[in-house]
Design an enzyme around this catalytic site. Structure first.
Site, mmCIF file in Angstrom:
data_model
loop_
_atom_site.group_PDB
_atom_site.id
_atom_site.type_symbol
_atom_site.label_atom_id
_atom_site.label_comp_id
_atom_site.label_asym_id
_atom_site.label_seq_id
_atom_site.Cartn_x
_atom_site.Cartn_y
_atom_site.Cartn_z
ATOM 1 N N ARG A 1 11.675 -5.740 4.782
ATOM 2 C CA ARG A 1 11.429 -4.304 4.564
ATOM 3 C C ARG A 1 12.396 -3.444 5.383
ATOM 4 O O ARG A 1 12.689 -3.728 6.526
ATOM 5 C CB ARG A 1 9.999 -3.946 4.965
ATOM 6 C CG ARG A 1 9.746 -2.433 4.931
ATOM 7 C CD ARG A 1 8.310 -2.074 4.948
ATOM 8 N NE ARG A 1 7.625 -2.511 6.141
ATOM 9 C CZ ARG A 1 6.322 -2.349 6.345
ATOM 10 N NH1 ARG A 1 5.586 -1.777 5.417
ATOM 11 N NH2 ARG A 1 5.759 -2.759 7.455
ATOM 12 N N ARG B 1 11.195 -1.492 10.995
ATOM 13 C CA ARG B 1 10.116 -1.088 11.889
ATOM 14 C C ARG B 1 9.981 -2.057 13.061
ATOM 15 O O ARG B 1 10.172 -3.250 12.893
ATOM 16 C CB ARG B 1 8.795 -1.043 11.109
ATOM 17 C CG ARG B 1 8.504 0.305 10.507
ATOM 18 C CD ARG B 1 7.359 0.330 9.551
ATOM 19 N NE ARG B 1 6.126 -0.304 9.999
ATOM 20 C CZ ARG B 1 4.978 -0.270 9.317
ATOM 21 N NH1 ARG B 1 4.933 0.387 8.161
ATOM 22 N NH2 ARG B 1 3.910 -0.866 9.750
ATOM 23 N N ARG C 1 -10.103 0.581 9.123
ATOM 24 C CA ARG C 1 -9.504 -0.730 9.343
ATOM 25 C C ARG C 1 -10.439 -1.637 10.131
ATOM 26 O O ARG C 1 -10.098 -2.769 10.415
ATOM 27 C CB ARG C 1 -8.237 -0.520 10.155
ATOM 28 C CG ARG C 1 -7.013 -1.102 9.521
ATOM 29 C CD ARG C 1 -5.874 -0.777 10.441
ATOM 30 N NE ARG C 1 -4.695 -1.449 10.040
ATOM 31 C CZ ARG C 1 -3.658 -0.851 9.472
ATOM 32 N NH1 ARG C 1 -3.685 0.428 9.216
ATOM 33 N NH2 ARG C 1 -2.598 -1.543 9.180
ATOM 34 N N ARG D 1 -0.238 -9.288 13.359
ATOM 35 C CA ARG D 1 -0.875 -8.272 12.501
ATOM 36 C C ARG D 1 -1.719 -8.926 11.407
ATOM 37 O O ARG D 1 -2.774 -8.424 11.038
ATOM 38 C CB ARG D 1 0.201 -7.367 11.877
ATOM 39 C CG ARG D 1 0.807 -6.407 12.889
ATOM 40 C CD ARG D 1 2.088 -5.793 12.370
ATOM 41 N NE ARG D 1 1.908 -4.963 11.200
ATOM 42 C CZ ARG D 1 2.876 -4.651 10.353
ATOM 43 N NH1 ARG D 1 4.108 -5.110 10.551
ATOM 44 N NH2 ARG D 1 2.642 -3.875 9.334
ATOM 45 N N LYS E 1 0.839 -1.212 0.000
ATOM 46 C CA LYS E 1 0.000 0.000 0.000
ATOM 47 C C LYS E 1 0.873 1.262 0.000
ATOM 48 O O LYS E 1 0.655 2.175 -0.798
ATOM 49 C CB LYS E 1 -0.948 0.002 1.219
ATOM 50 C CG LYS E 1 -1.851 -1.228 1.281
ATOM 51 C CD LYS E 1 -2.820 -1.173 2.436
ATOM 52 C CE LYS E 1 -2.144 -1.229 3.799
ATOM 53 N NZ LYS E 1 -1.486 -2.529 4.118
HETATM 54 P P1 AP5 Z 1 4.784 -1.633 1.822
HETATM 55 O O1 AP5 Z 1 4.446 -0.779 0.650
HETATM 56 O O2 AP5 Z 1 5.602 -1.009 2.917
HETATM 57 O O3 AP5 Z 1 3.475 -2.359 2.414
HETATM 58 P P2 AP5 Z 1 2.210 -1.768 3.168
HETATM 59 O O4 AP5 Z 1 1.014 -2.444 2.592
HETATM 60 O O5 AP5 Z 1 2.206 -0.270 3.167
HETATM 61 O O6 AP5 Z 1 2.483 -2.353 4.629
HETATM 62 P P3 AP5 Z 1 2.346 -1.720 6.070
HETATM 63 O O7 AP5 Z 1 3.054 -2.701 6.979
HETATM 64 O O8 AP5 Z 1 2.832 -0.319 6.133
HETATM 65 O O9 AP5 Z 1 0.842 -1.769 6.307
HETATM 66 P P4 AP5 Z 1 0.120 -1.900 7.603
HETATM 67 O O10 AP5 Z 1 -1.243 -1.702 7.089
HETATM 68 O O11 AP5 Z 1 0.324 -3.116 8.408
HETATM 69 O O12 AP5 Z 1 0.810 -0.792 8.552
HETATM 70 P P5 AP5 Z 1 0.422 0.695 8.923
HETATM 71 O O13 AP5 Z 1 1.653 1.494 8.883
HETATM 72 O O14 AP5 Z 1 -0.781 1.161 8.165
HETATM 73 O O15 AP5 Z 1 5.546 -2.935 1.254
HETATM 74 C C1 AP5 Z 1 6.045 -3.944 2.116
HETATM 75 C C2 AP5 Z 1 7.407 -4.462 1.600
HETATM 76 O O16 AP5 Z 1 7.220 -5.175 0.382
HETATM 77 C C3 AP5 Z 1 8.406 -3.346 1.276
HETATM 78 O O17 AP5 Z 1 9.676 -3.759 1.679
HETATM 79 C C4 AP5 Z 1 8.318 -3.175 -0.254
HETATM 80 O O18 AP5 Z 1 9.554 -2.757 -0.802
HETATM 81 C C5 AP5 Z 1 7.949 -4.574 -0.710
HETATM 82 N N1 AP5 Z 1 6.996 -4.572 -1.844
HETATM 83 C C6 AP5 Z 1 5.940 -3.732 -2.037
HETATM 84 N N2 AP5 Z 1 5.280 -4.050 -3.173
HETATM 85 C C7 AP5 Z 1 5.925 -5.157 -3.678
HETATM 86 C C8 AP5 Z 1 5.702 -5.987 -4.831
HETATM 87 N N3 AP5 Z 1 4.670 -5.739 -5.679
HETATM 88 N N4 AP5 Z 1 6.551 -7.027 -5.033
HETATM 89 C C9 AP5 Z 1 7.584 -7.271 -4.171
HETATM 90 N N5 AP5 Z 1 7.852 -6.523 -3.076
HETATM 91 C C10 AP5 Z 1 7.024 -5.474 -2.833
HETATM 92 O O19 AP5 Z 1 -0.077 0.514 10.448
HETATM 93 C C11 AP5 Z 1 0.819 0.188 11.491
HETATM 94 C C12 AP5 Z 1 0.048 0.037 12.818
HETATM 95 O O20 AP5 Z 1 -0.630 1.267 13.147
HETATM 96 C C13 AP5 Z 1 -1.067 -0.999 12.835
HETATM 97 O O21 AP5 Z 1 -0.587 -2.288 13.074
HETATM 98 C C14 AP5 Z 1 -1.950 -0.465 13.981
HETATM 99 O O22 AP5 Z 1 -1.417 -0.768 15.237
HETATM 100 C C15 AP5 Z 1 -1.880 1.032 13.787
HETATM 101 N N6 AP5 Z 1 -2.968 1.548 12.932
HETATM 102 C C16 AP5 Z 1 -2.840 2.103 11.695
HETATM 103 N N7 AP5 Z 1 -4.038 2.466 11.207
HETATM 104 C C17 AP5 Z 1 -4.946 2.144 12.149
HETATM 105 C C18 AP5 Z 1 -6.378 2.259 12.222
HETATM 106 N N8 AP5 Z 1 -7.095 2.776 11.229
HETATM 107 N N9 AP5 Z 1 -6.993 1.800 13.332
HETATM 108 C C19 AP5 Z 1 -6.302 1.272 14.348
HETATM 109 N N10 AP5 Z 1 -4.962 1.134 14.343
HETATM 110 C C20 AP5 Z 1 -4.287 1.565 13.254
#
Ligand code: AP5
Length: 224
Positions: free
Chosen positions: A130, A163, A91, A174, A16
């Site tokens: 990552r 991270r 979410r 997660r 994402k």
């Molecule tokens: P990347 O693009 O970083 O993936 P992502 O989908 O953004 O993953 P996140 O871990 O950031 O998502 P998340 O939803 O768990 O975390 P968030 O920060 O929102 O890609 C991942 C890796 O793969 C990278 O190394 C990249 O290079 C590689 N890659 C990408 N595309 C690829 C491809 N096509 N092929 C190969 N490799 C590829 O949330 C973190 C925490 O915050 C949550 O756990 C929660 O505690 C809290 N939180 C956030 N939002 C809320 C909410 N709305 N409500 C409650 N708690 C919340």
């Protein structure tokens, strides 16, 4: 032209953040990423960060009452009034309902929910490799998208870090939380007819091409 109000949905590690960087540039949209907002709050030690930290470190979701107000306020503010790309919100079903109520009140509507789909095995592979720029948040992967110089951001030379929630036990937690609390949103938005599904197992450039083409089509349909 109507507002472009987009949501990115998908499991952790689906790509994402990777796609958001490209889409916001293509369509000149403000990027609202709840994970980034929360991590910045934790780093600054704000009241929001203090409340969020224990949940995030455990791989759990921050409670709805903590996050909903923060994000709805951000969406209603300045640059997001004409459109946005939302990543990480909603979410949970209560978060989606709160957003729907807010939008109804404002007379706004969602353009599309972009679901990036990948398997659990792929998520584990991606998140354990990552690395993120400590300064800009630019995302790398030690195998799939390595920086030119190991451990250093290509853009500004800042240090790359892992991270806290990318440790193996936390990744599993997660994923379980995603399946239980976030995946029901796929049915929620399908029923509204605004869900668009993308195969996140394809290389990043291909996923990007498909998403960009889909958004361009939606814009065209809107103009007709
Ligand atoms: P990347 O693009 O970083 O993936 P992502 O989908 O953004 O993953 P996140 O871990 O950031 O998502 P998340 O939803 O768990 O975390 P968030 O920060 O929102 O890609 C991942 C890796 O793969 C990278 O190394 C990249 O290079 C590689 N890659 C990408 N595309 C690829 C491809 N096509 N092929 C190969 N490799 C590829 O949330 C973190 C925490 O915050 C949550 O756990 C929660 O505690 C809290 N939180 C956030 N939002 C809320 C909410 N709305 N409500 C409650 N708690 C919340």
């Amino acid at each position: 032209m109507a507002e472009l109000n987009l949501i990115l949905l998908g499991p952790p590690g689906a790509g994402k953040g990777t796609q958001a960087e490209r889409i916001t540039e293509d369509f000149n949209l403000p990027y609202i990423a709840t994970g980034n907002i929360l991590r910045a709050a934790v780093a600054e030690g704000t009241p929001l960060g203090v409340k969020a930290k224990t949940f995030m470190d455990a791989g759990a979701l921050v409670p709805d009452d903590v996050i909903i107000g923060v994000i709805l306020e951000r969406i209603a503010s300045g640059d997001a009034r004409d459109g946005f790309l939302l990543d990480g919100f909603p979410r949970t079903v209560p978060q989606a309902e709160a957003l729907a109520t807010e939008f109804e009140g404002l007379g706004r509507s969602l353009t599309a929910v972009l679901l990036i789909d990948v398997s659990d095995d792929e998520v584990v592979r991606r998140l354990s490799g990552r690395r993120v720029s400590a300064k800009t948040g630019r995302v790398y992967h030690i195998e799939f998208d390595p920086p030119k110089n190991e451990g250093v951001c290509d853009v500004d030379g800042s240090r790359l870090i892992q991270r806290d929630d990318d440790k193996p036990e936390t990744i599993k937690k997660r994923l379980a939380v995603y399946h239980e609390q976030t995946e029901p949103l796929v049915a929620f938005y399908s029923e509204l007819g605004i869900l668009r599904r993308f195969d996140g197992a394809r290389p990043p450039a291909e996923v990007h091409d498909h998403i960009r083409a889909q958004i361009a089509t939606l814009r065209l349909e809107d103009r007709i």
